[in-house]
Design an enzyme around this catalytic site. Structure first.
Site, PDB file in Angstrom:
ATOM      1  N   MET A  26       0.881  -1.300   0.066  1.00 15.18           N
ATOM      2  CA  MET A  26       0.041  -0.195   0.181  1.00 15.18           C
ATOM      3  C   MET A  26       0.820   1.360  -0.120  1.00 15.18           C
ATOM      4  O   MET A  26       0.779   2.186   0.343  1.00 15.18           O
ATOM      5  CB  MET A  26      -0.879  -0.314   1.756  1.00 15.18           C
ATOM      6  CG  MET A  26      -1.924  -1.232   1.505  1.00 15.18           C
ATOM      7  SD  MET A  26      -3.407  -0.604   2.200  1.00 15.18           S
ATOM      8  CE  MET A  26      -3.296  -0.365   4.302  1.00 15.18           C
ATOM      9  N   ASN A  28       4.391   4.096   1.048  1.00 11.44           N
ATOM     10  CA  ASN A  28       5.112   4.204   2.186  1.00 11.44           C
ATOM     11  C   ASN A  28       5.786   3.454   2.360  1.00 11.44           C
ATOM     12  O   ASN A  28       5.792   3.675   3.882  1.00 11.44           O
ATOM     13  CB  ASN A  28       3.920   4.928   3.599  1.00 11.44           C
ATOM     14  CG  ASN A  28       4.475   5.306   4.349  1.00 11.44           C
ATOM     15  OD1 ASN A  28       5.346   6.150   4.575  1.00 11.44           O
ATOM     16  ND2 ASN A  28       3.892   5.609   5.352  1.00 11.44           N
ATOM     17  N   GLY A  32      10.871  -3.212   5.287  1.00 11.17           N
ATOM     18  CA  GLY A  32      10.707  -5.117   4.860  1.00 11.17           C
ATOM     19  C   GLY A  32      10.179  -4.792   4.161  1.00 11.17           C
ATOM     20  O   GLY A  32       9.998  -5.691   2.930  1.00 11.17           O
ATOM     21  N   HIS A  33       9.234  -4.193   3.334  1.00  8.79           N
ATOM     22  CA  HIS A  33       8.933  -3.795   1.741  1.00  8.79           C
ATOM     23  C   HIS A  33      10.050  -4.298   0.990  1.00  8.79           C
ATOM     24  O   HIS A  33       9.955  -5.140   0.184  1.00  8.79           O
ATOM     25  CB  HIS A  33       8.140  -3.107   0.940  1.00  8.79           C
ATOM     26  CG  HIS A  33       6.682  -2.208   1.926  1.00  8.79           C
ATOM     27  ND1 HIS A  33       6.906  -1.586   3.451  1.00  8.79           N
ATOM     28  CD2 HIS A  33       5.802  -2.951   2.102  1.00  8.79           C
ATOM     29  CE1 HIS A  33       5.630  -1.591   3.483  1.00  8.79           C
ATOM     30  NE2 HIS A  33       5.005  -2.007   3.105  1.00  8.79           N
ATOM     31  N   GLN A  57     -10.359  -2.728   2.932  1.00 12.79           N
ATOM     32  CA  GLN A  57      -9.881  -2.715   4.029  1.00 12.79           C
ATOM     33  C   GLN A  57      -9.831  -2.191   4.936  1.00 12.79           C
ATOM     34  O   GLN A  57      -9.330  -2.436   5.674  1.00 12.79           O
ATOM     35  CB  GLN A  57      -8.480  -4.300   3.391  1.00 12.79           C
ATOM     36  CG  GLN A  57      -7.607  -2.961   4.308  1.00 12.79           C
ATOM     37  CD  GLN A  57      -6.371  -3.483   2.779  1.00 12.79           C
ATOM     38  OE1 GLN A  57      -5.780  -4.145   2.206  1.00 12.79           O
ATOM     39  NE2 GLN A  57      -4.807  -4.473   3.314  1.00 12.79           N
ATOM     40  N   LYS A 151       5.016 -10.129   9.227  1.00 16.20           N
ATOM     41  CA  LYS A 151       4.257  -8.550  10.081  1.00 16.20           C
ATOM     42  C   LYS A 151       3.165  -8.984  10.381  1.00 16.20           C
ATOM     43  O   LYS A 151       2.464  -8.682  11.421  1.00 16.20           O
ATOM     44  CB  LYS A 151       5.356  -7.047   9.474  1.00 16.20           C
ATOM     45  CG  LYS A 151       5.029  -6.026   9.960  1.00 16.20           C
ATOM     46  CD  LYS A 151       4.977  -5.726  11.336  1.00 16.20           C
ATOM     47  CE  LYS A 151       4.373  -4.502  11.900  1.00 16.20           C
ATOM     48  NZ  LYS A 151       3.133  -4.243  11.352  1.00 16.20           N
ATOM     49  N   SER A 188       4.629   0.987   8.446  1.00 15.13           N
ATOM     50  CA  SER A 188       4.298   2.479   7.470  1.00 15.13           C
ATOM     51  C   SER A 188       3.298   3.443   8.634  1.00 15.13           C
ATOM     52  O   SER A 188       3.453   4.192   8.923  1.00 15.13           O
ATOM     53  CB  SER A 188       2.882   2.199   6.968  1.00 15.13           C
ATOM     54  OG  SER A 188       3.788   0.762   5.722  1.00 15.13           O
ATOM     55  N   ARG A 189       2.641   2.451   9.602  1.00 12.26           N
ATOM     56  CA  ARG A 189       2.377   2.992  10.917  1.00 12.26           C
ATOM     57  C   ARG A 189       3.275   3.520  11.764  1.00 12.26           C
ATOM     58  O   ARG A 189       2.345   4.736  12.627  1.00 12.26           O
ATOM     59  CB  ARG A 189       0.851   2.672  11.013  1.00 12.26           C
ATOM     60  CG  ARG A 189      -0.320   2.231  10.428  1.00 12.26           C
ATOM     61  CD  ARG A 189      -1.371   1.879  10.678  1.00 12.26           C
ATOM     62  NE  ARG A 189      -2.675   1.805   9.502  1.00 12.26           N
ATOM     63  CZ  ARG A 189      -3.012   0.431   9.086  1.00 12.26           C
ATOM     64  NH1 ARG A 189      -2.519  -0.518   8.830  1.00 12.26           N
ATOM     65  NH2 ARG A 189      -3.773   1.282   8.479  1.00 12.26           N
TER      66      ARG A 189
HETATM   67  O1  PAF Z   1       0.052  -5.857   3.775  1.00  5.05           O
HETATM   68  C1  PAF Z   1      -0.472  -4.731   2.717  1.00  5.05           C
HETATM   69  O2  PAF Z   1       0.009  -3.772   2.698  1.00  5.05           O
HETATM   70  C2  PAF Z   1      -1.856  -4.966   1.902  1.00  5.05           C
HETATM   71  O3  PAF Z   1      -2.546  -5.743   3.353  1.00  5.05           O
HETATM   72  C3  PAF Z   1      -2.322  -4.915   0.387  1.00  5.05           C
HETATM   73  C4  PAF Z   1      -1.679  -7.234   1.176  1.00  5.05           C
HETATM   74  C5  PAF Z   1      -1.037  -4.657   0.139  1.00  5.05           C
HETATM   75  C6  PAF Z   1      -3.347  -5.467   0.114  1.00  5.05           C
HETATM   76  O4  PAF Z   1      -3.929  -4.320   0.395  1.00  5.05           O
END
Ligand code: PAF
Length: 285
Positions: A26, A28, A32-33, A57, A151, A188-189
């Protein structure tokens, strides 16, 4: 690195390739990403990341509107990590009309823990992930990989179950949680935390570590389940005394996140609010 916005542009960008390795996000982005992207690079012939803040979501009182949108900085980081294609649709690109068909996950797995405190969350996640999988993998013929961080442990399990049950030809890879030097799981938070809250935030991972340690030391006897519940209760009280508002700190068996029995492989999971920020974390043990 190519940046594309519509599903049609994405399909065109991926048409020369057979084996995408895909990291949905998502945005930001933090290390980790980027670690997931680096892991993805050798798994396919093209590495794809998506950046999409998925309204489905988020609950009505959650942070959809304020969730940080940092596309340019994210793309710079993705290029550096070796990503080839970024799929950054806007809402109309991915949801040209109201998404009235949804993917409802297994209730036993998805209505507990995060799903209990965030009703509808996993339906929103499964629906967008299914749609993203369609966009990324529909034309590919070789091995397909999708990478998700541990995570979000329950999310990873829900996605694995969805992929199994729909017999999707996709290997789901779980990446280890990346942590700051003091042990706070990258998220991100974390950017929402004030300096004082940031210093306190490590207490969540410490509470989980202590709970895991205490659960591991329990005698593997008939009273195990009650003893685990007592430890969980004490852990919640201790964290709340520091000013947190805890949704859960709990010991579960890894395979289905139900209550553990002696001998099960286990994981501790926690979700708690520090000020206005809700943090989650977990540790396998
Ligand atoms: O983990 C996330 O960032 C979100 O839940 C995902 C998997 C990208 C789905 O919007």
């Amino acid at each position: 690195m190519k940046i594309v916005h519509t599903p049609a542009e994405l399909r065109a960008a991926l048409s020369p390739f057979q084996s995408p390795a895909f990291v949905p996000t998502m945005g930001n982005l933090h290390d980790g990403h980027l670690d997931l992207v680096r892991q993805a690079v050798p798994l396919g012939d093209v590495t794809v990341a998506s950046i999409f803040v998925n309204r489905l979501q988020f609950g009505p009182n959650e942070d959809f509107d304020t969730y940080p949108r940092t596309l340019q900085a994210d793309c710079d980081k993705l290029a550096e990590a070796g990503c080839h294609v970024v799929f950054a649709p806007n809402e109309r690109d991915l949801y040209p009309e109201a998404q009235t068909f949804t993917v409802a996950p297994d209730q036993a797995l998805a209505n507990i823990l995060e799903g209990h405190f965030r009703p509808g969350f996993f339906t929103g996640v499964c629906t967008v992930v299914m749609k993203l999988f369609q966009c990324v993998f529909a034309e590919s013929k070789g091995p397909r990989h999708a990478l998700f961080g541990k995570k979000d442990y329950q999310q990873l399990m829900v996605i694995r179950r969805m992929v199994e049950q729909f017999a999707l030809p996709i290997s789901v890879v779980g990446g280890e949680t990346q942590r700051a030097a003091d042990g706070l799981a990258l998220s991100s938070r974390n950017g929402y935390l004030s300096p004082t809250e940031r210093a306190e935030a490590v207490q969540l991972s410490q509470a989980l570590r202590q709970l895991a340690h205490a659960a591991r030391a329990l005698p593997q006897t008939a009273g195990f389940a009650d003893a685990v519940m007592a430890l969980e209760h004490d852990a919640v009280q201790a964290l709340n005394r520091r000013g947190w508002r805890t949704d859960y700190l709990t010991v579960r068996r890894r395979r289905d996140l139900q209550q553990p029995a002696p001998g099960d492989e286990m994981v501790v999971l926690g979700a708690s609010r520090l000020g206005a920020t809700r943090l989650i974390d977990n540790l396998e043990f």
